[in-house]
Design a protein around this motif. Structure first.
Motif, mmCIF file in Angstrom:
data_model
loop_
_atom_site.group_PDB
_atom_site.id
_atom_site.type_symbol
_atom_site.label_atom_id
_atom_site.label_comp_id
_atom_site.label_asym_id
_atom_site.label_seq_id
_atom_site.Cartn_x
_atom_site.Cartn_y
_atom_site.Cartn_z
ATOM 1 N N ASN A 109 36.967 38.622 47.659
ATOM 2 C CA ASN A 109 38.001 39.554 48.097
ATOM 3 C C ASN A 109 39.348 39.332 47.408
ATOM 4 O OD1 ASN A 109 36.363 41.060 49.944
ATOM 5 N ND2 ASN A 109 36.460 39.319 51.342
ATOM 6 N N ALA A 110 39.271 38.941 46.135
ATOM 7 C CA ALA A 110 40.489 38.883 45.325
ATOM 8 C C ALA A 110 41.073 40.283 45.217
ATOM 9 C CB ALA A 110 40.175 38.321 43.937
ATOM 10 N N VAL A 111 42.395 40.371 45.213
ATOM 11 C CA VAL A 111 43.075 41.669 45.233
ATOM 12 C C VAL A 111 43.550 42.014 43.826
ATOM 13 C CG1 VAL A 111 44.922 43.026 46.265
ATOM 14 C CG2 VAL A 111 43.825 41.209 47.600
ATOM 15 N N ASP A 112 42.957 43.037 43.226
ATOM 16 C CA ASP A 112 43.380 43.478 41.905
ATOM 17 C C ASP A 112 44.576 44.413 42.042
ATOM 18 O OD1 ASP A 112 42.161 46.486 41.712
ATOM 19 O OD2 ASP A 112 40.896 45.164 42.898
ATOM 20 N N SER A 113 45.219 44.726 40.944
ATOM 21 C CA SER A 113 46.468 45.492 40.968
ATOM 22 C C SER A 113 46.276 46.897 41.513
ATOM 23 C CB SER A 113 47.063 45.556 39.562
ATOM 24 O OG SER A 113 47.389 44.263 39.105
ATOM 25 N N GLU A 114 45.173 47.555 41.160
ATOM 26 C CA GLU A 114 44.935 48.913 41.629
ATOM 27 C C GLU A 114 44.767 48.944 43.149
ATOM 28 O OE1 GLU A 114 41.979 52.738 40.701
ATOM 29 O OE2 GLU A 114 41.736 50.853 39.599
ATOM 30 N N THR A 115 44.072 47.954 43.676
ATOM 31 C CA THR A 115 43.881 47.879 45.126
ATOM 32 C C THR A 115 45.201 47.591 45.832
ATOM 33 O OG1 THR A 115 41.597 47.149 44.859
ATOM 34 C CG2 THR A 115 42.662 46.663 46.965
ATOM 35 N N LYS A 116 45.986 46.709 45.239
ATOM 36 C CA LYS A 116 47.292 46.391 45.812
ATOM 37 C C LYS A 116 48.156 47.648 45.916
ATOM 38 C CE LYS A 116 48.753 42.716 43.880
ATOM 39 N NZ LYS A 116 49.454 41.857 42.899
ATOM 40 N N GLN A 117 48.175 48.446 44.864
ATOM 41 C CA GLN A 117 48.968 49.666 44.869
ATOM 42 C C GLN A 117 48.460 50.653 45.901
ATOM 43 O OE1 GLN A 117 51.828 50.138 43.213
ATOM 44 N NE2 GLN A 117 51.992 52.054 44.369
ATOM 45 N N ALA A 118 47.152 50.738 46.059
ATOM 46 C CA ALA A 118 46.582 51.644 47.059
ATOM 47 C C ALA A 118 46.993 51.229 48.469
ATOM 48 C CB ALA A 118 45.061 51.665 46.932
ATOM 49 N N ILE A 119 47.032 49.926 48.729
ATOM 50 C CA ILE A 119 47.457 49.444 50.045
ATOM 51 C C ILE A 119 48.921 49.793 50.290
ATOM 52 C CG2 ILE A 119 47.817 47.396 51.469
ATOM 53 C CD1 ILE A 119 45.395 46.134 50.047
ATOM 54 N N ILE A 120 49.754 49.606 49.278
ATOM 55 C CA ILE A 120 51.175 49.954 49.401
ATOM 56 C C ILE A 120 51.335 51.421 49.774
ATOM 57 C CG2 ILE A 120 53.328 50.245 48.088
ATOM 58 C CD1 ILE A 120 52.493 47.728 46.479
ATOM 59 N N LEU A 142 44.939 43.829 58.745
ATOM 60 C CA LEU A 142 44.484 43.493 57.399
ATOM 61 C C LEU A 142 43.278 42.581 57.534
ATOM 62 C CD1 LEU A 142 48.003 42.768 55.915
ATOM 63 C CD2 LEU A 142 46.603 44.750 55.416
ATOM 64 N N GLN A 143 42.158 42.991 56.955
ATOM 65 C CA GLN A 143 40.931 42.218 57.072
ATOM 66 C C GLN A 143 40.134 42.349 55.778
ATOM 67 O OE1 GLN A 143 39.079 44.071 60.497
ATOM 68 N NE2 GLN A 143 38.549 45.919 59.378
ATOM 69 N N SER A 144 38.989 41.677 55.723
ATOM 70 C CA SER A 144 38.185 41.697 54.507
ATOM 71 C C SER A 144 36.709 41.803 54.837
ATOM 72 C CB SER A 144 38.438 40.436 53.675
ATOM 73 O OG SER A 144 39.774 40.386 53.241
ATOM 74 N N ALA A 145 35.966 42.313 53.875
ATOM 75 C CA ALA A 145 34.523 42.441 54.044
ATOM 76 C C ALA A 145 33.853 41.076 54.016
ATOM 77 C CB ALA A 145 33.949 43.318 52.929
ATOM 78 N N GLY A 146 32.781 40.933 54.798
ATOM 79 C CA GLY A 146 32.030 39.680 54.825
ATOM 80 C C GLY A 146 32.778 38.581 55.549
ATOM 81 N N ASP A 147 32.188 37.389 55.546
ATOM 82 C CA ASP A 147 32.819 36.261 56.233
ATOM 83 C C ASP A 147 33.056 35.065 55.303
ATOM 84 O OD1 ASP A 147 30.237 35.399 55.839
ATOM 85 O OD2 ASP A 147 29.734 35.208 57.969
ATOM 86 N N ARG A 148 32.907 35.286 53.984
ATOM 87 C CA ARG A 148 33.116 34.188 53.030
ATOM 88 C C ARG A 148 34.589 33.975 52.712
ATOM 89 N NH1 ARG A 148 30.392 35.425 47.809
ATOM 90 N NH2 ARG A 148 30.974 33.272 47.317
ATOM 91 N N ALA A 149 35.371 35.076 52.758
ATOM 92 C CA ALA A 149 36.768 34.947 52.352
ATOM 93 C C ALA A 149 37.614 36.062 52.946
ATOM 94 C CB ALA A 149 36.882 34.979 50.832
ATOM 95 N N PHE A 150 38.790 35.711 53.414
ATOM 96 C CA PHE A 150 39.815 36.717 53.694
ATOM 97 C C PHE A 150 40.315 37.239 52.354
ATOM 98 C CE2 PHE A 150 44.466 37.539 54.239
ATOM 99 C CZ PHE A 150 44.342 38.717 54.947
ATOM 100 N N SER A 151 40.762 36.336 51.491
ATOM 101 C CA SER A 151 41.095 36.693 50.115
ATOM 102 C C SER A 151 41.357 35.427 49.325
ATOM 103 C CB SER A 151 42.323 37.598 50.045
ATOM 104 O OG SER A 151 42.670 37.838 48.695
ATOM 105 N N ALA A 152 40.752 35.366 48.139
ATOM 106 C CA ALA A 152 41.006 34.244 47.231
ATOM 107 C C ALA A 152 42.282 34.444 46.437
ATOM 108 C CB ALA A 152 39.818 34.062 46.280
ATOM 109 N N GLY A 153 43.015 35.541 46.720
ATOM 110 C CA GLY A 153 44.297 35.769 46.063
ATOM 111 C C GLY A 153 44.264 36.933 45.107
ATOM 112 N N GLY A 154 45.129 36.873 44.105
ATOM 113 C CA GLY A 154 45.149 37.901 43.078
ATOM 114 C C GLY A 154 43.975 37.743 42.127
ATOM 115 N N ASP A 155 43.766 38.752 41.310
ATOM 116 C CA ASP A 155 42.657 38.736 40.352
ATOM 117 C C ASP A 155 43.086 37.980 39.099
ATOM 118 O OD1 ASP A 155 40.537 39.163 38.705
ATOM 119 O OD2 ASP A 155 40.465 41.330 38.961
#
Length: 257
Positions: free
Chosen positions: A24-35, A52-65
């Motif tokens: 669930n790393a957040v790429d720039s396009e996804t970041k802009q869509a959230i904004i 704010l949540q994430s798919a699956g249970d492995r990660a909330f987010s590993a950060g930026g891409d």
């Protein structure tokens, strides 16, 4: 491609990062869509909280891409400007934000968690800020960490890059609360239900006032919040409705302009 989905239910909006194969790393396009979605929510009176949540249970987010870094010639400002835009939107949203944290929460995911108003974490989540290992002097986390966990823990988290569990994060005040993983969904649902049934106007003024107070002395903060409180009581219908509902033993009906 936007790696997120957006849904609304019972006065709450749900932003779900959907990139399980990349933790669930957040790429720039996804970041802009959230904004852009947050801009929509801010103008929608039917939305009273954002999760704010994430798919699956492995990660909330590993950060930026990280794979995007060479593509922009290692420009750090390319990433920090968009993160700052997102965090500013969250702060100025005028409604509570809630992070549902499970699994790995690192780097930009850690910063995203820090910039939400409420954080409910699974007790076995792994939370940390390892950007020191990428040669990055992180500037988002330290100011907020200093307020939340103090100098010693801030130095430890930022300089070692080591992770802590969700339960330890709750113990030191880094997250709002920690629960067993199988209770996480229910805990977030209960918190959302509580928040969306409060006066949206009162929550907005409380959020703005509390954050403004973090940059003031205790005396100045007291004066500021008192001014906000008295002005709201004079000009808004919430005070009268709240008291009347209590005296009449009924649920208040909050009016939204």
């Amino acid at each position: 491609m936007v790696n997120a989905s957006f849904e609304r239910e019972n006065h709450a909006a749900y932003v779900t990062i959907e990139r399980e194969e990349k933790l669930n790393a957040v790429d720039s396009e996804t970041k802009q869509a959230i904004i852009e979605k947050l801009d929509e929510y801010r103008e929608d009176d039917d939305v009273r909280a954002v999760v704010l949540q994430s798919a699956g249970d492995r990660a909330f987010s590993a950060g930026g891409d990280v794979q995007e870094i060479p593509d922009v010639d290692y420009s750090l400002s390319y990433f920090t400007e968009t993160w700052e835009a997102l965090f500013s939107k969250m702060r100025d949203l005028g409604m509570p934000t809630i992070a549902k944290v499970d699994g790995i929460t690192l780097g930009g995911g850690f910063d995203l968690m820090l910039h939400t108003d409420f954080v409910v974490a699974a007790d076995d989540a792994r939370i940390g800020q390892p950007e020191v290992d990428l040669g990055i002097v992180n500037h988002f986390s330290p100011p907020m960490l200093l307020q939340q966990v103090g100098v010693r823990k801030t130095l430890e988290l930022m300089m070692t890059g080591e992770t802590i569990s969700g339960s330890e994060a709750a113990e030191i005040g880094l997250v709002t609360r920690s629960v067993p993983a199988d209770r996480l969904d229910d805990e977030v649902d209960e918190l959302v239900e509580t928040l969306v049934n409060k006066s949206p106007r009162v929550l907005k003024k409380l959020k703005e006032g509390i954050y403004a107070s973090t940059n003031m002395s205790p005396d100045a903060a007291k004066v500021h919040l008192e001014t906000v409180s008295l002005e709201a009581a004079r000009n808004d219908p919430d005070y009268r409705e709240g008291v009347d509902a209590h005296l009449e033993d009924r649920d208040p009906e909050w009016y939204v302009d």
